[in-house]
Structure formats: structure tokens, C-alpha cells
Design an enzyme around this catalytic site. Structure first.
Site, PDB file in Angstrom:
ATOM      1  CB  CYS A  39      -0.935  -0.056   1.207  1.00 42.11           C
ATOM      2  SG  CYS A  39      -1.976   1.557   1.204  1.00 42.11           S
ATOM      3  CD  GLU A  73      -2.567  -1.663  -4.325  1.00 41.93           C
ATOM      4  OE1 GLU A  73      -1.382  -1.523  -4.875  1.00 41.93           O
ATOM      5  OE2 GLU A  73      -2.306  -2.010  -3.319  1.00 41.93           O
TER       6      GLU A  73
END
Length: 230
Positions: free
Chosen positions: A2, A101
Site C-alpha cells: 500500500c 494500486e
């Protein structure tokens, strides 16, 4: 991993959601939260307060404050030297309402934003640390009892986000995802009453992912257009 996330919510709503208040300053919606920035978290030390810590954990025993670790793996977070002390004594909640992402395509990497369909705010599981600079003296100060070079820099407080295996949605984008805590596990995680059993992939039910502008690639860009679907 992340590596970027969002928190597009007004301060009053954020404080109400977590029953916590900002210790200083105001909060404005953020569209591109990035490593190295000071971002709001709730620590076990002050569970009723939002504090701003730097994203990128620096272990207390590190020689210097470089190379902060932005993620910790759930599978080994209680064993790795960089995280085991924080896992035992310094946990935090990292509020967010989405994360980014990147997916490899024929035209290069394409960013996607992952969020809940109802735009809810959630808490990612995190750890925090306090790194103290060594007191060193140079030049005449070393002989005259002068002020140390680092004396005014003070402690550095940093955090990391724990990641786990992806759920069915995120697995199409990346091989890891942030640990999203269930609301009833948030305070248990913070207090230490919950362990690795809560660090599981969140269900994909009710979640969504959509492509966004590559402008998010620049961490200096932080504007509403970043969260608009293409």
C-alpha cells in the site's frame, strides 16, 4: 503493498467516525497521501486524539532516520526486528476511504483506486515508532559543553501500514493489500487485545475498483480530480 491512499472526508465526519479529535491544526480532504508525509493516525498512546506522524516507520534502534518502512507484512509482523517492538507496544489506526494500486498494461502502469461502494471511511491496521536522534557534539562545543547538533531536532514519530494477501477484487490489481480492520476490531487492535487473527484480507463484498488519472503518480499532486473515475 500500500503506497498511496485517500481520505476524502470533512474533519467533523472523521472525528465523529472514530470518536477522536485533532490535537492541533485542521484537517482537509486528501486525495494523494504518500510516504514521507505527516498524516493523521490514532495511536494506542492517545486513542482519543488524531496525531500527525510521518509515513515510513523508522525503528527506534536505527542508526539514522532514513529508509522508513511504509509497509509491514501481517504474516511476520510479530517476528521481524523492525516491527516486533511496535507490534507489542505501539499500534495505530490509519484512517482512509480508499487506496491506489497500479496495474501493468501495454501502455505502462495504470493506477486504480480501491474503495467501498458506499464511500465509507475505514481503518487500516498500523504500527508506529518513536526514533530519538543520538546526541553528538562537534567542534568547540565538544569541549565547551555547547548544544549538540541534533538537540533541537527532537524525536521522530513514524508509522507503517500492515499488508496481507489480497481479496478477490484486489488480487486482479496487486498481490498484496492493506489490512482493513472490521469496525468492532479497531479498538481491540489498538489496545493490544487483538492479534494476528484480525490481520486477514477484508471481504471484497461491497468494494469497488476503478481506473484513475496517472496524475496520481506525482505525490505532489493532491486534488479532487485524482479520485474521479476515467
Amino acid at each position: 503493498m500500500c503506497g498511496r491512499y485517500t481520505l476524502v472526508v470533512e474533519q467533523a465526519d472523521l472525528e465523529s467516525r472514530f470518536d477522536a479529535r485533532f490535537r492541533e491544526g485542521e484537517f482537509s480532504p486528501r486525495y494523494n497521501m504518500a510516504p514521507g508525509q505527516e498524516l493523521p493516525v490514532i495511536t494506542n498512546e492517545e486513542p482519543e486524539t488524531f496525531q500527525r506522524l510521518e509515513w515510513g516507520l523508522v525503528p527506534s534502534w536505527a542508526d539514522d532516520d532514513s529508509g522508513g518502512l511504509i509497509n509491514a507484512r501481517a504474516e511476520s509482523v510479530d517476528e521481524k526486528p523492525s516491527f516486533e517492538a511496535a507490534y507489542d507496544r505501539r499500534r495505530c489506526l490509519v484512517p482512509a476511504d480508499g487506496f491506489y494500486e497500479w496495474v501493468e498494461t501495454d501502455d505502462g502502469k495504470r493506477p486504480y483506486r480501491v474503495t467501498f461502494e458506499d464511500d465509507r471511511v475505514f481503518a487500516m491496521a498500523g504500527l508506529w515508532e518513536r526514533w530519538e536522534p543520538e546526541t553528538t557534539q562537534t567542534g568547540l562545543d565538544a569541549f565547551g559543553g555547547g548544544v549538540a547538533d541534533d538537540a533541537e531536532s527532537g524525536p521522530l514519530e513514524t508509522f507503517t501500514i500492515i499488508t496481507t494477501e489480497p481479496n478477490d477484487l484486489v488480487s486482479e490489481l496487486h498481490h498484496r493489500m492493506a489490512v482493513i480492520l472490521e469496525p468492532d476490531a479497531e479498538r481491540r487492535w489498538l489496545s493490544g487485545d487483538a492479534g494476528r487473527e484480525v490481520l486477514e484480507p477484508h471481504s471484497a463484498d461491497g468494494m469497488a475498483a476503478y481506473p484513475v488519472s496517472t496524475a496520481v503518480n506525482d505525490p505532489a499532486t493532491d486534488e479532487p480530480s485524482l479520485v474521479e473515475p476515467l
